[in-house]
Design a protein around this motif. Structure first.
Motif, PDB file in Angstrom:
ATOM      1  N   ARG A 108       0.842  -1.188   0.000  1.00 52.66           N
ATOM      2  CA  ARG A 108       0.000   0.000   0.000  1.00 52.66           C
ATOM      3  C   ARG A 108       0.886   1.249   0.000  1.00 52.66           C
ATOM      4  N   LYS A 109       0.277   2.381  -0.310  1.00 54.25           N
ATOM      5  CA  LYS A 109       0.937   3.678  -0.199  1.00 54.25           C
ATOM      6  C   LYS A 109       0.015   4.624   0.550  1.00 54.25           C
ATOM      7  N   PHE A 110       0.570   5.289   1.569  1.00 52.72           N
ATOM      8  CA  PHE A 110      -0.172   6.284   2.323  1.00 52.72           C
ATOM      9  C   PHE A 110       0.840   7.186   3.008  1.00 52.72           C
ATOM     10  N   TYR A 168      -2.905   7.365  -3.235  1.00 56.93           N
ATOM     11  CA  TYR A 168      -2.918   6.149  -2.423  1.00 56.93           C
ATOM     12  C   TYR A 168      -2.845   4.928  -3.322  1.00 56.93           C
ATOM     13  N   PRO A 217      -5.884   1.778  -0.865  1.00 52.36           N
ATOM     14  CA  PRO A 217      -6.304   2.567   0.304  1.00 52.36           C
ATOM     15  C   PRO A 217      -7.407   1.864   1.089  1.00 52.36           C
ATOM     16  N   LEU A 254     -10.194   6.287   3.007  1.00 52.58           N
ATOM     17  CA  LEU A 254      -9.231   7.077   2.242  1.00 52.58           C
ATOM     18  C   LEU A 254      -9.619   7.154   0.772  1.00 52.58           C
ATOM     19  N   SER A 255     -10.232   6.096   0.267  1.00 52.44           N
ATOM     20  CA  SER A 255     -10.658   6.127  -1.138  1.00 52.44           C
ATOM     21  C   SER A 255     -11.819   7.082  -1.349  1.00 52.44           C
TER      22      SER A 255
END
Length: 357
Positions: free
Chosen positions: A45-47, A129, A132, A136-137
């Motif tokens: 994931r990316k955050f 993201y 996500p 967050l989405s």
């Protein structure tokens, strides 16, 4: 002749080995850093400007997104762009600092009858993201919470019973967060009540940026042994979310509250107050144990003696699956308690609990 046979066997072995190695490399995602390092594994994931990358040699590692030069994924990932659009696509970089995404199906199929996709190259900075969470989405709600139970029963020369039940549930969307919490304490000694109190609260946060939010809160409290029939605290304010991550959360907030207290025996009272609150938790010992601390302070604007403070500090230890054990120290303080009552109540609490998220 033997040399020819051996050479042919060597070539055949190399071909088989090369073909056998293809699936291994084909299932690996790859990121290339600006310093030239290449990392293979799977993008998790990316955050918060970090990408979590799962490797076979170091487990999950975090890489700063701005340090990535190119990225390639072999399977489609859920992606949210900076314009808040959501799509599922593979990522592949043909140019430094950019990635090619598949936007939408075209009307025409190719010669094999397979759907074609429109491809577009975007800067890596436009990838907000990867994989996500629902909130967050911007298209879902993330529910999390916990419930804890503690108590004891003794019989014989002493006949005592204690029970404590507390819980908290949080519903998080992209722009809102609703928190509902409650705690119930009961205790008897030889058939007589020695503890009887309840506290419940509800708070709604409205995020006006990624970090800043405004809130409205309401708390109800009853405690027979502090002569509190019903204490109501209602207010509004603003907060700042410093961290909001799976391993660490921290916010601070302040505002104005109006406090109304109905007593069993003492004279009822009400007054305006200033409110300050903090909530923090952090994963320690490799992420298996959680340290947490919360406090809330109210200062009466009409009199400095009308001050209240509530604190909770402790550790949660995992047991199995979503079950955990916790130890915490609670302290409640009132600057001007009812006549004949003490200012401070404290408790060391052991609980068994269940967590969902």
């Amino acid at each position: 002749m033997y040399r020819v046979v051996l050479n042919r066997l060597s070539v055949a072995y190399l071909v088989v080995a090369s073909v056998g190695a293809l699936p291994l490399s084909a299932v690996a995602d790859e990121i290339r850093l600006k310093n030239g390092d290449v990392i293979t594994g799977k993008v998790v994931r990316k955050f918060n400007e970090k990408v979590v990358f799962k490797t076979s040699y170091a487990g999950d590692i975090q890489v700063t997104w701005s340090e990535i030069e190119t990225i390639k994924t072999d399977e489609p990932l859920a992606v949210t762009l900076t314009d808040r659009s959501n799509l599922k696509t593979t990522l592949e970089s043909y140019d430094s600092g950019k990635a090619t995404i598949k936007l939408a199906q075209l009307d025409d199929d190719d010669e094999d009858g397979k759907k074609q996709y429109e491809e577009k190259e975007i800067p890596l900075a436009d990838l907000l993201y990867i994989n996500p969470t629902p909130e967050l989405s911007g298209v879902g709600v993330n529910w999390s919470g916990r419930i804890n139970l503690g108590g004891s029963v003794t019989q014989g020369n002493t006949d005592t019973t204690t029970l404590r039940l507390d819980g908290e549930s949080i519903a998080r969307t992209l722009n809102h967060r609703l928190t509902v919490a409650a705690v119930v304490n009961r205790a008897t000694n030889n058939g007589e009540n020695t503890q009887f109190n309840n506290r419940s609260s509800i708070k709604l946060d409205r995020f006006i940026s990624n970090k800043w939010y405004v809130y409205a809160n309401n708390t109800l409290e009853n405690d027979r042994f502090r002569d509190i029939k019903l204490r109501t605290m209602t207010g509004i304010g603003s907060g700042y979310q410093i961290y909001e991550r799976p391993d660490r959360n921290l916010f601070v907030e302040g505002g104005l509250n109006y406090v109304t207290v109905n007593y069993y025996d003492a004279e009822n009272e009400s007054y305006p107050g200033a409110r300050w609150a903090l909530k923090y938790d952090h994963r320690i010992f490799g992420g298996s144990t959680q340290f947490f601390h919360e406090h809330e302070v109210l200062l009466g604007l009409d009199s400095a003696s009308n001050a209240l403070a509530f604190t909770k500090t402790g550790l949660r230890f995992p047991i199995i699956n979503n079950f955990n054990a916790s130890i915490q120290y609670n302290l409640d303080w009132a600057g001007q308690p009812a006549e004949g009552r003490k200012s401070t109540d404290s408790a060391l609490i052991f609980n068994l609990g269940y967590v969902w998220q």
